[in-house]
Design a protein around this motif. Sequence first.
Motif, PDB file in Angstrom:
ATOM      1  N   ALA A  16       0.833  -1.209   0.000  1.00 48.36           N
ATOM      2  CA  ALA A  16       0.000   0.000   0.000  1.00 48.36           C
ATOM      3  C   ALA A  16       0.864   1.255   0.000  1.00 48.36           C
ATOM      4  CB  ALA A  16      -0.935  -0.004   1.200  1.00 48.36           C
ATOM      5  N   LEU A  17       1.956   1.243   0.738  1.00 49.25           N
ATOM      6  CA  LEU A  17       2.869   2.388   0.756  1.00 49.25           C
ATOM      7  C   LEU A  17       3.542   2.573  -0.599  1.00 49.25           C
ATOM      8  CD1 LEU A  17       4.525   1.942   4.254  1.00 49.25           C
ATOM      9  CD2 LEU A  17       2.818   3.647   3.593  1.00 49.25           C
ATOM     10  N   GLU A  18       3.944   1.466  -1.221  1.00 50.14           N
ATOM     11  CA  GLU A  18       4.553   1.555  -2.549  1.00 50.14           C
ATOM     12  C   GLU A  18       3.564   2.110  -3.564  1.00 50.14           C
ATOM     13  OE1 GLU A  18       5.818  -2.470  -3.106  1.00 50.14           O
ATOM     14  OE2 GLU A  18       7.773  -2.102  -2.190  1.00 50.14           O
ATOM     15  N   GLU A  19       2.317   1.673  -3.478  1.00 49.66           N
ATOM     16  CA  GLU A  19       1.282   2.169  -4.391  1.00 49.66           C
ATOM     17  C   GLU A  19       1.061   3.672  -4.193  1.00 49.66           C
ATOM     18  OE1 GLU A  19      -3.517   1.796  -4.840  1.00 49.66           O
ATOM     19  OE2 GLU A  19      -2.432   0.036  -4.159  1.00 49.66           O
ATOM     20  N   ALA A  20       1.020   4.122  -2.938  1.00 49.05           N
ATOM     21  CA  ALA A  20       0.835   5.549  -2.650  1.00 49.05           C
ATOM     22  C   ALA A  20       1.994   6.369  -3.203  1.00 49.05           C
ATOM     23  CB  ALA A  20       0.689   5.772  -1.151  1.00 49.05           C
ATOM     24  N   ALA A  21       3.205   5.847  -3.083  1.00 46.60           N
ATOM     25  CA  ALA A  21       4.373   6.557  -3.612  1.00 46.60           C
ATOM     26  C   ALA A  21       4.296   6.667  -5.132  1.00 46.60           C
ATOM     27  CB  ALA A  21       5.658   5.857  -3.191  1.00 46.60           C
ATOM     28  N   ARG A  22       3.839   5.607  -5.796  1.00 41.52           N
ATOM     29  CA  ARG A  22       3.692   5.652  -7.257  1.00 41.52           C
ATOM     30  C   ARG A  22       2.610   6.644  -7.670  1.00 41.52           C
ATOM     31  NH1 ARG A  22       4.411   0.157  -6.764  1.00 41.52           N
ATOM     32  NH2 ARG A  22       2.184  -0.246  -6.858  1.00 41.52           N
ATOM     33  N   ARG A  23       1.543   6.738  -6.895  1.00 39.11           N
ATOM     34  CA  ARG A  23       0.476   7.687  -7.203  1.00 39.11           C
ATOM     35  C   ARG A  23       0.912   9.112  -6.898  1.00 39.11           C
ATOM     36  NH1 ARG A  23      -3.381   4.474  -3.934  1.00 39.11           N
ATOM     37  NH2 ARG A  23      -2.994   6.156  -2.497  1.00 39.11           N
ATOM     38  N   GLY A  24       1.959   9.256  -6.109  1.00 39.71           N
ATOM     39  CA  GLY A  24       2.467  10.587  -5.805  1.00 39.71           C
ATOM     40  C   GLY A  24       1.708  11.321  -4.722  1.00 39.71           C
ATOM     41  N   THR A  25       0.954  10.601  -3.897  1.00 40.43           N
ATOM     42  CA  THR A  25       0.178  11.274  -2.865  1.00 40.43           C
ATOM     43  C   THR A  25       0.931  11.432  -1.550  1.00 40.43           C
ATOM     44  OG1 THR A  25      -0.844   9.186  -2.193  1.00 40.43           O
ATOM     45  CG2 THR A  25      -2.043  10.529  -3.810  1.00 40.43           C
ATOM     46  N   CYS A  26       2.036  10.741  -1.374  1.00 35.78           N
ATOM     47  CA  CYS A  26       2.739  10.795  -0.095  1.00 35.78           C
ATOM     48  C   CYS A  26       3.189  12.213   0.273  1.00 35.78           C
ATOM     49  CB  CYS A  26       3.905   9.817  -0.085  1.00 35.78           C
ATOM     50  SG  CYS A  26       4.608   9.604   1.560  1.00 35.78           S
ATOM     51  N   PRO A  27       3.902  12.928  -0.587  1.00 42.78           N
ATOM     52  CA  PRO A  27       4.286  14.296  -0.207  1.00 42.78           C
ATOM     53  C   PRO A  27       3.063  15.190   0.037  1.00 42.78           C
ATOM     54  CG  PRO A  27       5.550  13.585  -2.109  1.00 42.78           C
ATOM     55  CD  PRO A  27       4.487  12.556  -1.876  1.00 42.78           C
ATOM     56  N   VAL A  42     -10.171   9.201   5.812  1.00 44.83           N
ATOM     57  CA  VAL A  42     -10.643   8.567   4.582  1.00 44.83           C
ATOM     58  C   VAL A  42     -11.419   9.595   3.754  1.00 44.83           C
ATOM     59  CG1 VAL A  42     -12.164   6.779   3.658  1.00 44.83           C
ATOM     60  CG2 VAL A  42     -10.670   6.261   5.579  1.00 44.83           C
ATOM     61  N   ARG A  43     -12.170  10.460   4.416  1.00 46.97           N
ATOM     62  CA  ARG A  43     -12.930  11.499   3.708  1.00 46.97           C
ATOM     63  C   ARG A  43     -12.008  12.514   3.039  1.00 46.97           C
ATOM     64  NH1 ARG A  43     -17.272  13.976   7.598  1.00 46.97           N
ATOM     65  NH2 ARG A  43     -17.503  15.293   5.761  1.00 46.97           N
ATOM     66  N   ASP A  44     -10.781  12.659   3.526  1.00 45.06           N
ATOM     67  CA  ASP A  44      -9.822  13.602   2.950  1.00 45.06           C
ATOM     68  C   ASP A  44      -9.103  13.050   1.725  1.00 45.06           C
ATOM     69  OD1 ASP A  44     -10.147  15.661   4.910  1.00 45.06           O
ATOM     70  OD2 ASP A  44      -8.848  14.535   6.278  1.00 45.06           O
ATOM     71  N   GLN A  45      -9.146  11.744   1.512  1.00 44.48           N
ATOM     72  CA  GLN A  45      -8.354  11.139   0.448  1.00 44.48           C
ATOM     73  C   GLN A  45      -8.631  11.727  -0.939  1.00 44.48           C
ATOM     74  OE1 GLN A  45      -5.664   9.383   1.058  1.00 44.48           O
ATOM     75  NE2 GLN A  45      -6.204   9.631   3.208  1.00 44.48           N
ATOM     76  N   PRO A  46      -9.889  12.005  -1.306  1.00 49.68           N
ATOM     77  CA  PRO A  46     -10.102  12.631  -2.620  1.00 49.68           C
ATOM     78  C   PRO A  46      -9.438  14.010  -2.721  1.00 49.68           C
ATOM     79  CG  PRO A  46     -12.149  11.680  -1.822  1.00 49.68           C
ATOM     80  CD  PRO A  46     -11.159  11.617  -0.685  1.00 49.68           C
ATOM     81  N   GLU A  47      -9.466  14.776  -1.640  1.00 44.82           N
ATOM     82  CA  GLU A  47      -8.831  16.099  -1.635  1.00 44.82           C
ATOM     83  C   GLU A  47      -7.320  15.968  -1.754  1.00 44.82           C
ATOM     84  OE1 GLU A  47      -8.967  20.112  -1.700  1.00 44.82           O
ATOM     85  OE2 GLU A  47     -10.734  19.201  -0.814  1.00 44.82           O
ATOM     86  N   VAL A  48      -6.731  15.024  -1.031  1.00 40.83           N
ATOM     87  CA  VAL A  48      -5.283  14.806  -1.105  1.00 40.83           C
ATOM     88  C   VAL A  48      -4.894  14.358  -2.511  1.00 40.83           C
ATOM     89  CG1 VAL A  48      -3.364  13.394  -0.245  1.00 40.83           C
ATOM     90  CG2 VAL A  48      -5.025  14.338   1.364  1.00 40.83           C
ATOM     91  N   ALA A  49      -5.680  13.460  -3.102  1.00 39.66           N
ATOM     92  CA  ALA A  49      -5.396  13.005  -4.476  1.00 39.66           C
ATOM     93  C   ALA A  49      -5.508  14.165  -5.469  1.00 39.66           C
ATOM     94  CB  ALA A  49      -6.350  11.880  -4.863  1.00 39.66           C
ATOM     95  N   ALA A  50      -6.498  15.043  -5.272  1.00 40.42           N
ATOM     96  CA  ALA A  50      -6.655  16.200  -6.163  1.00 40.42           C
ATOM     97  C   ALA A  50      -5.477  17.163  -6.019  1.00 40.42           C
ATOM     98  CB  ALA A  50      -7.967  16.917  -5.869  1.00 40.42           C
ATOM     99  N   ILE A  51      -5.016  17.361  -4.788  1.00 40.97           N
ATOM    100  CA  ILE A  51      -3.847  18.218  -4.544  1.00 40.97           C
ATOM    101  C   ILE A  51      -2.639  17.636  -5.267  1.00 40.97           C
ATOM    102  CG2 ILE A  51      -2.189  18.936  -2.756  1.00 40.97           C
ATOM    103  CD1 ILE A  51      -4.681  19.200  -0.864  1.00 40.97           C
ATOM    104  N   ALA A  52      -2.434  16.327  -5.125  1.00 43.16           N
ATOM    105  CA  ALA A  52      -1.295  15.668  -5.771  1.00 43.16           C
ATOM    106  C   ALA A  52      -1.381  15.800  -7.287  1.00 43.16           C
ATOM    107  CB  ALA A  52      -1.241  14.195  -5.367  1.00 43.16           C
ATOM    108  N   ARG A  54      -2.958  18.162  -9.064  1.00 44.43           N
ATOM    109  CA  ARG A  54      -2.718  19.552  -9.479  1.00 44.43           C
ATOM    110  C   ARG A  54      -1.243  19.921  -9.320  1.00 44.43           C
ATOM    111  NH1 ARG A  54      -7.520  20.412  -6.408  1.00 44.43           N
ATOM    112  NH2 ARG A  54      -6.251  21.266  -4.726  1.00 44.43           N
ATOM    113  N   TRP A  55      -0.592  19.376  -8.302  1.00 43.63           N
ATOM    114  CA  TRP A  55       0.822  19.663  -8.058  1.00 43.63           C
ATOM    115  C   TRP A  55       1.687  19.057  -9.157  1.00 43.63           C
ATOM    116  CZ3 TRP A  55       4.354  16.146  -5.044  1.00 43.63           C
ATOM    117  CH2 TRP A  55       5.631  16.697  -4.919  1.00 43.63           C
ATOM    118  N   GLY A  56       1.426  17.803  -9.502  1.00 44.52           N
ATOM    119  CA  GLY A  56       2.162  17.146 -10.583  1.00 44.52           C
ATOM    120  C   GLY A  56       3.654  17.047 -10.345  1.00 44.52           C
ATOM    121  N   HIS A  57       4.100  16.884  -9.108  1.00 42.75           N
ATOM    122  CA  HIS A  57       5.521  16.779  -8.748  1.00 42.75           C
ATOM    123  C   HIS A  57       6.315  18.008  -9.158  1.00 42.75           C
ATOM    124  CE1 HIS A  57       4.843  12.834  -7.280  1.00 42.75           C
ATOM    125  NE2 HIS A  57       4.530  12.353  -8.451  1.00 42.75           N
TER     126      HIS A  57
END
Length: 84
Positions: A16-27, A42-52, A54-57
């Motif tokens: 799960a941690l490796e998957e999150a790192a690949r999705r770029g949501t960890c930072p 869990v309710r914040d996950q869509p917001e965190v994914a949207a932030i990631a 928009r950030w695009g590394h």
Amino acid sequence: MYEGRAFEDVSGLVPALEEAARRGTCPSAQLFAYALRRSPTVRDQPEVAAIAARWGHGTIAELVKQVVTSDAFRLRGGARGAAR
């Protein structure tokens, strides 16, 4: 528990941690947690994914901008916080 999934041991958590790192949501999740002074729910996950997304590394400054302009940050303790 990580991202709404329970694990019995570390061997279940590592993929799960490796998957999150690949999705770029960890930072994004780490800065989100720091800025809001709480762990993402869990309710914040869509917001965190949207932030990631928009950030695009990009730069750290761009990541900070994405977090502080998010509804979760701007409305913390206000209208959104009252609904929890």
